[in-house]
Enzyme design. Structure first.
Site, mmCIF file in Angstrom:
data_model
loop_
_atom_site.group_PDB
_atom_site.id
_atom_site.type_symbol
_atom_site.label_atom_id
_atom_site.label_comp_id
_atom_site.label_asym_id
_atom_site.label_seq_id
_atom_site.Cartn_x
_atom_site.Cartn_y
_atom_site.Cartn_z
ATOM 1 N N LYS A 186 -19.806 -26.491 -14.150
ATOM 2 C CA LYS A 186 -21.213 -26.232 -13.877
ATOM 3 C C LYS A 186 -21.512 -24.747 -14.047
ATOM 4 O O LYS A 186 -20.857 -23.894 -13.437
ATOM 5 C CB LYS A 186 -21.575 -26.687 -12.455
ATOM 6 N N CYS A 380 10.062 0.138 7.648
ATOM 7 C CA CYS A 380 9.265 0.727 8.725
ATOM 8 C C CYS A 380 9.696 0.139 10.073
ATOM 9 O O CYS A 380 10.783 0.459 10.555
ATOM 10 C CB CYS A 380 7.777 0.523 8.442
ATOM 11 N N HIS A 521 7.629 2.988 3.089
ATOM 12 C CA HIS A 521 7.216 1.730 2.447
ATOM 13 C C HIS A 521 7.495 1.795 0.941
ATOM 14 O O HIS A 521 6.595 2.100 0.139
ATOM 15 C CB HIS A 521 5.736 1.474 2.701
ATOM 16 N N GLU A 523 7.799 -0.524 -1.145
ATOM 17 C CA GLU A 523 7.094 -1.543 -1.919
ATOM 18 C C GLU A 523 5.818 -1.008 -2.563
ATOM 19 O O GLU A 523 5.343 -1.556 -3.564
ATOM 20 C CB GLU A 523 6.759 -2.748 -1.030
#
Length: 549
Positions: A186, A380, A521, A523
């Site tokens: 739609k 951490c 950290h 990451e």
């Protein structure tokens, strides 16, 4: 001077504007252009630093200490361009800046209004660094029609009018819902979203449409007709098996070419997408699989640990294995039968967090990893819990704990002997920063990149292939250095310290196959084409463990 690309969203939120922006930035880089990406968030919080992970997901931290939206993590992971404080702004920060100027008298007694004062502040923010890159991509959070977003939409409308013709384009990302009963996509929600956008003076140059199925030519032509865009600039954004397919899929759909055509850049440089083909190949054709348990307190919302999840994927790419992440609520691991829940995992990761809830479960997870010789990565709070576990079970301090969980206790009523203390003073550059427990919560932690010195010959020095590193921090509690000698006598090694030797940054267990805790950290700096060394090594250790299980 930069050309500007403004990315807006409609119909519903969470359609993937951040991912689309990041992928487009990567595609423009692949054609040889320099880019910078920005996020403009309409919420009234000054930044996401004090927002619950359940409310907002992960807080992404930049090198220069800004607490930002998780979309900046996507920007960095896809482009490799380190984000800065000037790449994230909220309505709260904009209004704070305006009111600070009013209090100083900068407006010379004028009545302060949304137009022009708030919109001027937004435009000034957008202009920062415009002479540094070829393209500036600015994502507007939320959806068209949100009342708090109106000043941002007005600001970018004014901005585009003030710039030379052809220097700004607009990309609008919407939803094409699939109605099963009708058996068709739609287009009406997208039409209405574009109508709303046009009512505030903005017209999209490119439509990016989230859909479950490819867009049939008939629907594509209808969207082009009613939304006043060229058919080739209606781009399908289909669901992907991996987000790292996005640059390749968007390129196949013609997104980067549509953007360059909108800017009338012709002929356009050919893209070099080899690194993205390599990433996609590693993701889709792994040589094996490892199971990693993440023992955390926000496991109900994966976005709370977004960068950790992605960094594990990057570690898998580096080792040509699929990393199957399984989430375990730390509170569950406080039960008597908890050890059985970690049987069969090839690695255990305990991430950061705040508050006491779930910490005993994290301590139990660290003990399980230490005693069972399972690879362990503590980040951490995960490092702090590993230190507390060692203090309790190796050093013999039965009530070892953290001031974070005891800061309201009166003298003589403390439950814990705090091996983790509240950091009230530290050095940032040439400035001494001081903090108290009762200070405001927002922006008061040790934030951003700090240097650390690694012990030569340690596991982490081998992993980093050097002894001088800089990593991003977000915390206000530290391991107390006075316990260092006693803990090291029990087999713990503090193999990374702050340059002044006062703050433990990394702990490891030399007699363990792979056990590392870090106060920072890692990451946040990992990328699919450049995995962080710690995650590369952690997944490698998990691969070795998988051969033993």
């Amino acid at each position: 001077m930069a050309r500007f690309i403004f990315i807006t969203g409609g119909v519903v939120s969470s359609l993937g504007k951040g991912l689309a922006s990041a992928a487009l930035g990567a595609l423009l880089q692949a054609r040889g252009y320099s880019v910078r990406l920005r996020k403009l968030d309409p919420y009234l919080n000054v930044d996401p630093g004090t927002m619950s992970p359940f409310e907002h997901g992960e807080v992404f931290v930049t090198d220069d200490g800004a607490e930002t939206d998780l979309d900046l993590g996507h920007y960095e992971r896809f482009t490799g361009v380190a984000a800065r404080k000037t790449d994230s702004i909220s309505s709260g920060r904009i209004y704070q800046n305006v009111l600070d100027k009013e209090r100083r008298g900068d407006y010379l007694g004028k009545t302060i209004q949304v137009i022009p004062h708030v919109t001027n502040e937004i435009k000034d923010f957008i202009r920062i660094g415009e002479d540094e890159v070829d393209f500036m991509l600015c994502e507007i959070g939320g959806t068209v029609g949100d009342i708090e977003g109106l000043p941002f939409f007005e600001a970018i409308r004014q901005f585009s009018q003030e710039k030379p013709a052809g220097d700004c384009i607009f990309i609008h990302l919407t939803l094409l819902p699939w109605i099963a009963a009708a058996g068709e996509l739609k287009t009406k929600p997208t039409q209405h979203s574009v109508k709303e956008l046009r009512s505030i003076g903005l017209a999209p140059d490119v439509l990016v449409c989230r859909a479950q199925t490819p867009i049939p030519p008939k629907e594509r032509e209808k969207l082009a007709l009613f939304c006043n865009v060229r058919p080739e600039r209606v781009i399908a954004a289909l669901d992907l098996k991996s987000i790292y397919e996005a640059p390749l899929v968007y390129h196949e759909e013609g997104l980067d070419q549509a953007v360059l055509d909108a800017f009338r850049i012709s002929p356009a440089p050919r893209p070099d997408l080899r690194k993205w083909h390599d990433v996609a190949d590693a993701v889709h054709n792994p040589d094996g699989e490892v199971r990693i348990a993440i023992v955390g307190k926000y496991t109900q919302l994966e976005d709370a640990y977004k960068s950790i999840n992605e960094a594990l994927t990057h570690g898998g790419i580096a080792n040509r294995v699929k990393v199957r992440v399984e989430w375990i609520d730390a509170e569950v691991f406080e039960a008597d039968d908890a050890p059985a829940k970690l049987e069969g995992f090839h690695g255990i990761l305990v991430p950061g967090g705040f508050g006491e809830r779930g910490t005993e479960g994290k301590i139990n997870a660290a003990r399980f990893a230490r005693e069972r010789k399972v690879p362990y990565l503590g980040i951490c709070l995960g490092m702090q819990m590993a230190v507390i576990e060692a203090a309790r079970n190796l050093l013999g301090i039965e009530n070892a704990g953290s001031q974070e969980f005891d800061h309201e206790a009166k003298d003589g009523n403390a439950r814990f002997e705090p091996v983790i203390f509240h950091m009230s003073e530290w050095v940032e550059g040439n400035e001494t920063i001081k903090r108290e427990v009762g200070d405001d919560k927002g922006g008061t932690m040790r934030l951003g990149a700090y240097d650390a010195v690694l012990t030569p010959g340690s596991r982490v020095a081998e992993i980093y292939e050097g002894t001088d590193i800089a990593e991003r921090h977000r915390h206000r509690y530290e391991v107390d250095i006075k316990y260092r000698e006693r803990l090291e006598a029990c087999g713990v090694r503090f193999s990374g310290l702050s340059p002044d030797g006062r703050l433990p940054e990394i702990m490891e267990l030399p007699d363990h196959p792979w056990f590392v805790g870090v106060q920072f950290h890692p990451e946040l700096k990992s990328k699919p084409f450049d995995p962080h060394p710690l995650f590369r090594s952690f997944v490698e250790a998990a691969v070795r463990q998988s051969r033993l299980v």
